[in-house]
Design a protein around this motif. Structure first.
Motif: not given
Length: 261
Positions: A71-81, A91-95, A111-116
């Motif tokens: 989640v943190e890595t995806a947020a860093a890479e894609l939050s602006d997009w 989509s995130l796979n959850i165990p 991680s910065g995805l609060a508004d998304m």
């Protein structure tokens, strides 16, 4: 079998990375989001496949740690997009063991995805709903605006279709093994007709996984399936390539996707 301690060491050494499998709307083939896929390349260059290490994580603390890292890595890479294109999704796979524990939501918030949050989709398998706590966690996530997808659906008989039509999920993902049944010799397997009826009679979003041929794609379009992913459309790609792929499928004047059924 790979041990959780090896995975923890790999994370500490920066050996893990993400790729993203684009998801395209049908029939217009526009990129409407992507599924985050974890990859592990050891220091010696060897690639460890997810099937080799994911099972060893189940019911261990490392499972939650790795999920939070995703989640943190995806947020860093894609939050602006994601912020620039509010109609695309991630989509995130959850165990199973962290479905109802609130960890994913907390990580998304920090991680910065609060508004998304409405752009997130949590993918769980049937084994990912082990108890009442897990189900309660899914319902709470839905109330917060997160959509829930049932992954790896590979039984689409009459009884299963009836259950799916009443399930609390927003999305079902049809397993690649069903897609493989669509061949020149068998262009319209029985499950496809049942799936078309399910789509017509419910509000479920259906995403087909593992599309490998033009024939499979056309059969899905004719059945009314709303979205698809697979190597025929795009292989898993890095974040920068995903952003460029999205741009190409929409054009410069219309770069937003749509995930409505």
């Amino acid at each position: 079998m790979i041990q959780p301690v090896e995975i923890a060491e790999g994370l500490a050494k920066g050996e893990f990375y993400l790729e993203y499998l684009p998801i395209l709307s049908l029939p217009d083939l526009r990129c409407i989001g992507a599924e985050a896929l974890i990859r592990w390349r050891r220091a010696d260059g060897s690639l460890v496949m997810p099937g080799e290490f994911i099972p060893s994580l189940e019911s261990t603390p490392a499972s939650g740690v790795l999920t939070c890292w995703v989640v943190e890595t995806a947020a860093a890479e894609l939050s602006d997009w994601l912020r620039c294109h509010p109609d695309v999704h991630l989509s995130l796979n959850i165990p199973p063991e962290i479905v109802g524990r609130g960890g994913v939501y907390y990580t998304a918030m920090t991680s910065g995805l609060a508004d998304m949050i409405p752009q997130l989709i949590l993918e769980v398998t049937e084994r990912g709903l082990p108890d009442a706590l897990g189900l309660e966690g899914l319902l709470q996530a839905q109330q917060l605006g997160i959509r829930i997808a049932l992954d790896d659906v590979n039984l689409l008989g009459g009884a299963n279709l009836a259950i799916l039509s009443r399930c609390p999920f927003d999305i079902i993902k049809v397993d690649r093994h069903l897609l493989a049944m669509i061949t020149p010799e068998r262009p319209n397997p029985e499950w496809l007709e049942g799936l078309a009826a399910l789509i017509r009679s419910s509000r479920l979003m259906v995403i087909a996984e593992g599309v490998e041929t033009a024939q499979q794609l056309q059969a899905l379009v004719q059945a009314g399936v709303q979205a698809a992913q697979g190597f025929h459309l795009s292989p898993p790609i890095a974040a920068a390539d995903l952003i460029a792929f999205h741009q190409r499928t929409h054009g410069p004047e219309d770069a937003d996707g749509d995930l409505q059924p």
